[in-house]
Scaffold this motif. Structure first.
Motif, PDB file in Angstrom:
ATOM      1  N   THR A   1       0.671   9.023  -7.761  1.00  0.00           N
ATOM      2  CA  THR A   1       0.227   9.848  -6.631  1.00  0.00           C
ATOM      3  C   THR A   1      -1.273  10.100  -6.634  1.00  0.00           C
ATOM      4  O   THR A   1      -1.815  10.593  -5.658  1.00  0.00           O
ATOM      5  N   GLY A   2      -1.931   9.783  -7.754  1.00  0.00           N
ATOM      6  CA  GLY A   2      -3.349  10.089  -7.853  1.00  0.00           C
ATOM      7  C   GLY A   2      -3.617  11.513  -8.290  1.00  0.00           C
ATOM      8  O   GLY A   2      -4.756  11.949  -8.370  1.00  0.00           O
ATOM      9  N   PHE A   3      -2.542  12.242  -8.616  1.00  0.00           N
ATOM     10  CA  PHE A   3      -2.681  13.624  -9.062  1.00  0.00           C
ATOM     11  C   PHE A   3      -3.373  13.635 -10.423  1.00  0.00           C
ATOM     12  O   PHE A   3      -2.988  12.894 -11.330  1.00  0.00           O
ATOM     13  N   ASP A   4      -4.384  14.459 -10.607  1.00  0.00           N
ATOM     14  CA  ASP A   4      -5.189  14.455 -11.823  1.00  0.00           C
ATOM     15  C   ASP A   4      -4.339  14.741 -13.063  1.00  0.00           C
ATOM     16  O   ASP A   4      -3.591  15.721 -13.111  1.00  0.00           O
TER      17      ASP A   4
ATOM     18  N   ALA B   1      -3.778  16.622   1.779  1.00  0.00           N
ATOM     19  CA  ALA B   1      -4.003  18.068   1.678  1.00  0.00           C
ATOM     20  C   ALA B   1      -2.693  18.864   1.691  1.00  0.00           C
ATOM     21  O   ALA B   1      -2.505  19.801   0.906  1.00  0.00           O
ATOM     22  N   TRP B   2      -1.767  18.505   2.602  1.00  0.00           N
ATOM     23  CA  TRP B   2      -0.517  19.268   2.699  1.00  0.00           C
ATOM     24  C   TRP B   2       0.308  19.173   1.420  1.00  0.00           C
ATOM     25  O   TRP B   2       1.020  20.119   1.051  1.00  0.00           O
ATOM     26  N   ASP B   3       0.245  18.040   0.733  1.00  0.00           N
ATOM     27  CA  ASP B   3       0.974  17.904  -0.530  1.00  0.00           C
ATOM     28  C   ASP B   3       0.433  18.874  -1.574  1.00  0.00           C
ATOM     29  O   ASP B   3       1.195  19.520  -2.305  1.00  0.00           O
ATOM     30  N   TYR B   4      -0.890  18.977  -1.614  1.00  0.00           N
ATOM     31  CA  TYR B   4      -1.487  19.917  -2.566  1.00  0.00           C
ATOM     32  C   TYR B   4      -1.130  21.358  -2.228  1.00  0.00           C
ATOM     33  O   TYR B   4      -0.927  22.195  -3.115  1.00  0.00           O
ATOM     34  N   VAL B   5      -1.046  21.669  -0.935  1.00  0.00           N
ATOM     35  CA  VAL B   5      -0.696  23.030  -0.503  1.00  0.00           C
ATOM     36  C   VAL B   5       0.710  23.390  -0.966  1.00  0.00           C
ATOM     37  O   VAL B   5       0.955  24.471  -1.531  1.00  0.00           O
ATOM     38  N   VAL B   6       1.670  22.478  -0.741  1.00  0.00           N
ATOM     39  CA  VAL B   6       3.062  22.738  -1.142  1.00  0.00           C
ATOM     40  C   VAL B   6       3.163  22.878  -2.656  1.00  0.00           C
ATOM     41  O   VAL B   6       3.835  23.786  -3.170  1.00  0.00           O
ATOM     42  N   PHE B   7       2.478  21.991  -3.371  1.00  0.00           N
ATOM     43  CA  PHE B   7       2.534  22.031  -4.825  1.00  0.00           C
ATOM     44  C   PHE B   7       1.896  23.312  -5.366  1.00  0.00           C
ATOM     45  O   PHE B   7       2.439  23.967  -6.271  1.00  0.00           O
ATOM     46  N   ALA B   8       0.740  23.682  -4.806  1.00  0.00           N
ATOM     47  CA  ALA B   8       0.060  24.897  -5.270  1.00  0.00           C
ATOM     48  C   ALA B   8       0.895  26.138  -4.998  1.00  0.00           C
ATOM     49  O   ALA B   8       0.856  27.113  -5.768  1.00  0.00           O
ATOM     50  N   ALA B   9       1.683  26.120  -3.918  1.00  0.00           N
ATOM     51  CA  ALA B   9       2.537  27.267  -3.597  1.00  0.00           C
ATOM     52  C   ALA B   9       3.525  27.546  -4.718  1.00  0.00           C
ATOM     53  O   ALA B   9       3.827  28.705  -5.026  1.00  0.00           O
TER      54      ALA B   9
ATOM     55  N   GLU C   1       0.842  -1.198   0.000  1.00  0.00           N
ATOM     56  CA  GLU C   1       0.000   0.000   0.000  1.00  0.00           C
ATOM     57  C   GLU C   1       0.878   1.250   0.000  1.00  0.00           C
ATOM     58  O   GLU C   1       1.729   1.438   0.859  1.00  0.00           O
ATOM     59  N   VAL C   2       0.676   2.073  -0.994  1.00  0.00           N
ATOM     60  CA  VAL C   2       1.406   3.342  -1.100  1.00  0.00           C
ATOM     61  C   VAL C   2       0.383   4.466  -1.071  1.00  0.00           C
ATOM     62  O   VAL C   2      -0.557   4.492  -1.869  1.00  0.00           O
ATOM     63  N   LYS C   3       0.567   5.394  -0.145  1.00  0.00           N
ATOM     64  CA  LYS C   3      -0.419   6.460   0.035  1.00  0.00           C
ATOM     65  C   LYS C   3      -0.416   7.431  -1.143  1.00  0.00           C
ATOM     66  O   LYS C   3       0.587   7.592  -1.827  1.00  0.00           O
ATOM     67  N   LYS C   4      -1.562   8.056  -1.338  1.00  0.00           N
ATOM     68  CA  LYS C   4      -1.700   9.072  -2.381  1.00  0.00           C
ATOM     69  C   LYS C   4      -1.488  10.454  -1.768  1.00  0.00           C
ATOM     70  O   LYS C   4      -1.172  10.598  -0.594  1.00  0.00           O
TER      71      LYS C   4
ATOM     72  N   ILE D   1       8.770   6.256   0.425  1.00  0.00           N
ATOM     73  CA  ILE D   1       9.657   6.604   1.551  1.00  0.00           C
ATOM     74  C   ILE D   1       9.144   7.784   2.370  1.00  0.00           C
ATOM     75  O   ILE D   1       9.549   7.969   3.523  1.00  0.00           O
ATOM     76  N   PHE D   2       8.241   8.577   1.791  1.00  0.00           N
ATOM     77  CA  PHE D   2       7.724   9.737   2.527  1.00  0.00           C
ATOM     78  C   PHE D   2       6.259   9.554   2.927  1.00  0.00           C
ATOM     79  O   PHE D   2       5.548  10.537   3.180  1.00  0.00           O
ATOM     80  N   SER D   3       5.801   8.298   3.016  1.00  0.00           N
ATOM     81  CA  SER D   3       4.389   8.047   3.323  1.00  0.00           C
ATOM     82  C   SER D   3       3.983   8.591   4.680  1.00  0.00           C
ATOM     83  O   SER D   3       2.817   8.919   4.903  1.00  0.00           O
ATOM     84  N   SER D   4       4.941   8.700   5.605  1.00  0.00           N
ATOM     85  CA  SER D   4       4.618   9.191   6.950  1.00  0.00           C
ATOM     86  C   SER D   4       4.940  10.671   7.132  1.00  0.00           C
ATOM     87  O   SER D   4       4.904  11.185   8.249  1.00  0.00           O
ATOM     88  N   MET D   5       5.264  11.354   6.050  1.00  0.00           N
ATOM     89  CA  MET D   5       5.670  12.765   6.142  1.00  0.00           C
ATOM     90  C   MET D   5       4.841  13.606   5.177  1.00  0.00           C
ATOM     91  O   MET D   5       5.277  13.915   4.064  1.00  0.00           O
ATOM     92  N   PRO D   6       3.609  13.963   5.562  1.00  0.00           N
ATOM     93  CA  PRO D   6       2.737  14.749   4.676  1.00  0.00           C
ATOM     94  C   PRO D   6       3.401  16.068   4.265  1.00  0.00           C
ATOM     95  O   PRO D   6       4.056  16.732   5.059  1.00  0.00           O
ATOM     96  N   GLY D   7       3.247  16.413   3.000  1.00  0.00           N
ATOM     97  CA  GLY D   7       3.813  17.652   2.480  1.00  0.00           C
ATOM     98  C   GLY D   7       5.098  17.439   1.706  1.00  0.00           C
ATOM     99  O   GLY D   7       5.379  18.162   0.740  1.00  0.00           O
TER     100      GLY D   7
END
Length: 629
Positions: A160-163, A14-22, A8-11, A332-338
């Motif tokens: 990542t599930g990113f559209d 919210a924090w990932d989208y925030v960093v990317f949108a920045a 299982e690999v997380k998608k 490797i970053f599944s536990s580190m949102p953003g």
């Protein structure tokens, strides 16, 4: 269907989208800043080349980011993971490319006072050569930009599930937005910011990945045991995909077509306030290229250490090798949102930079080579508005072309193949003009057609008939520690054996050449054919302004003035280059067979392009403190 159970690999969260949108917000803000700051400057030259007052620092950052796109961020680690670290040999290619660009091509372009590199072709040959080269460049750049937009969007979407189309459209819209508003200055300063984001993203992945896999020594040992450190392969077989010779020789030709005569590169260099700044920008850019290359190669080795006994591609956890890097990051970053958002920002920094550079260069070439030639009396205000309209048009075209990029295979090979097939003949064309005084316009046209034909023949053939696996087979990848699926059906299903399709003789020879040689084929084919035709048809060297020729032959005949004069074919080789501004109109006037319209345009352009040129320093004197960055 996979024989293994995918972990299982997380998608994205919210924090990932925030960093990317920045990232997108900062880029758009830079465009708005320069639109406001430069609003009183209405000329198209200020918009397209930054008023020729840029300094070496931001230009160096911009060059590095533009040509280290998401193709590098996603493709190079995957190449190293599958084929080994021989990709690091590109550091030799990069060094040779920068030296040739800075010492051979740049001085001629800079001192000619041009805005589009294809203006040089009209000065050296004629309008037909310029138009042909312009159209080839436009085709090449639109195709390449489609890959740059589509490839990272697809890889990130599936992992990542990113559209998918959301990221494609967002990339096109944001790039078009800040290119149209801020012009070259916005592109350059945005690139500088994106370079920082790219390096930070790479370093973050390296630190985390190395720590999880037992440290640098363990990663190095794993790479050695997996044969990933067999870098120096001296096999001279041109059919081998990557050897020392294909990378150093073929890679130099490919990247020289991308750097030495490419509008995106030269446009940035000639925007510098002096030739010295332009050269320094190129050499500083070399340090940036090496930095990104080393980061990408080490990321590939760390990724191999992590997956050495359970390869996600062989186990069908992912559908394409280009998805390895984003899959690794999400793992490797599944536990580190953003943090995954930071890596996506890293990948898209390269994409944004390359697309912005392409849009700006396409607008410049189209305006200078097509619009301005058809409507020479346009006002400055109208010229600026047309330039901005062209930015919007090419933004739409490049974004739309992303849909066709899915047919071209791996991103690294696809992008370099396009550059090789189109950039090689263009490199040969400019080399004919700059290095060989005996070349005439008939040789230039004939050579360009021959180079394009040879390069596309080899490139298209290799696409239809891929090279035999023995010439490009990846290194061993294992699935020993992957969890087997419970389905016995999956384990017993075997691929039906089919007869090997008939392959023509050329399929295992000419069509199987390493993709890195496409550029060399096009360049040498163009140069040799062009010289042969020029020799047959004759050339009057006295018609050529000396500043348009780089005296390379002087290095080999310094002991004999008579031999030097012979090799220069009548060009006044002892003329002072710094007198170009003064003497070019007179030289053009004395040209035989040159029409009055062409003379008037050249005289007019030279007067416009040298208002503040200092021939002693080969630089443009600052007109005002406001225009400096």
């Amino acid at each position: 269907m996979s024989n293994f159970v995918a972990p299982e690999v997380k998608k994205f969260v919210a924090w990932d989208y925030v960093v990317f949108a920045a990232l997108f917000l900062v880029c758009a803000s830079i465009g708005i800043f320069f639109a406001v700051k430069e609003r009183k400057k209405k000329t198209s030259k200020e918009f397209l080349v930054g008023g020729k007052q840029m300094t070496c620092g931001p230009i160096a950052f911009s060059l590095t980011t533009s040509f280290m796109s998401a193709v590098t961020v996603l493709g190079t680690p995957s190449e190293v993971y599958r084929y080994g670290a021989s990709f690091i040999l590109f550091f030799l290619s990069y060094a040779l490319v920068i030296i040739f660009t800075a010492e051979l091509f740049l001085p001629v372009f800079y001192r000619s006072g041009i805005t589009s590199t294809y203006e040089y072709l009209e000065l050296r040959f004629n309008k037909i050569v310029r138009l042909a080269a312009t159209l080839i460049y436009i085709l090449q750049t639109i195709l390449y930009t489609g890959i740059v937009v589509y490839a990272p969007s697809l890889a990130l979407n599936q992992v990542t599930g990113f559209d998918l189309w959301g990221s494609v459209v967002a990339t096109g819209v944001v790039c078009t937005f800040y290119c149209t508003l801020g012009g070259l200055k916005a592109v350059v300063w945005t690139d500088a910011f994106q370079m920082i984001v790219m390096v930070v993203g790479f370093v973050t992945v390296l630190i985390r990945g190395t720590a999880l896999n037992g440290g640098t020594t363990k990663v190095w040992e794993d790479a050695y045991e997996g044969s990933r450190l067999n870098i120096f392969d001296f096999d001279v077989d041109p059919l081998r995909r990557h050897t020392l010779w294909t990378i150093v020789i073929g890679g130099t030709f490919t990247w020289l077509g991308l750097y030495g005569v490419n509008q995106s590169t030269i446009q940035r260099c000639i925007s510098c306030k002096s030739e010295k700044h332009a050269k320094l920008a190129l050499y500083l850019n070399l340090l940036g290229l090496w930095t990104v290359l080393v980061c990408a190669v080490f990321c590939g080795l760390v990724m191999y250490s992590h997956y050495k006994s359970c390869d996600p591609w062989t186990a069908d956890f992912i559908s394409a090798p280009d998805q390895l890097m984003p899959y690794f990051v999400m793992d490797i970053f599944s536990s580190m949102p953003g943090v995954p958002g930071l890596f996506v920002a890293c990948a898209f920094s390269g994409t944004l930079s390359t697309v912005a550079a392409s849009i700006n260069a396409l607008a410049t070439v189209t305006f200078e080579d097509l619009v301005k030639k058809s409507f020479p009396s346009l006002s400055d205000k109208m010229s600026t508005w047309i330039s901005k309209g062209l930015c919007i048009l090419y933004g739409i075209l490049c974004t739309s072309m992303a849909a066709a990029a899915s047919l071209l295979g791996g991103v690294v090979q696809a992008s370099l193949s396009i550059h090789g097939m189109c950039g090689g003949p263009m490199l040969g064309l400019f080399t004919l003009g700059i290095v060989f005084p005996c070349a005439n316009w008939k040789g230039a046209i004939g050579g360009l057609l021959a180079g394009i034909t040879l390069a596309f023949w080899a490139g298209t053939g290799s696409f239809i008939y891929p090279a035999p696996p023995t010439k490009s087979i990846p290194l061993q990848l294992l699935t020993l520690n992957c969890t087997l699926a419970n389905s016995t059906e999956a384990l017993t299903t075997a691929a039906a054996t089919t007869a090997a399709p008939d392959r023509p003789f050329l399929a295992d020879t000419w069509y199987s050449l390493s993709y890195l040689y496409f550029s060399a084929i096009g360049c040498l084919g163009c140069a040799i054919t062009g010289l042969a035709i020029s020799f047959i048809t004759g050339c009057k060297g006295e018609d050529i302004p000396p500043v348009l020729i780089k005296p390379v032959c002087n290095l080999f005949c310094f002991w004999s003035e008579r031999l030097k004069a012979f090799l220069w074919c009548g060009v006044q080789h002892d003329s002072q280059e710094v007198d170009f501004e003064k003497n070019l109109p007179e030289v053009i006037t004395n040209k035989t067979g040159t029409d009055d319209t062409f003379k008037n345009i050249i005289n007019k352009e030279n007067k416009c392009q040298f208002p503040c040129y200092n021939p002693e320093e080969n630089s443009y004197t600052n007109m005002s403190r406001e225009s400096r960055l």
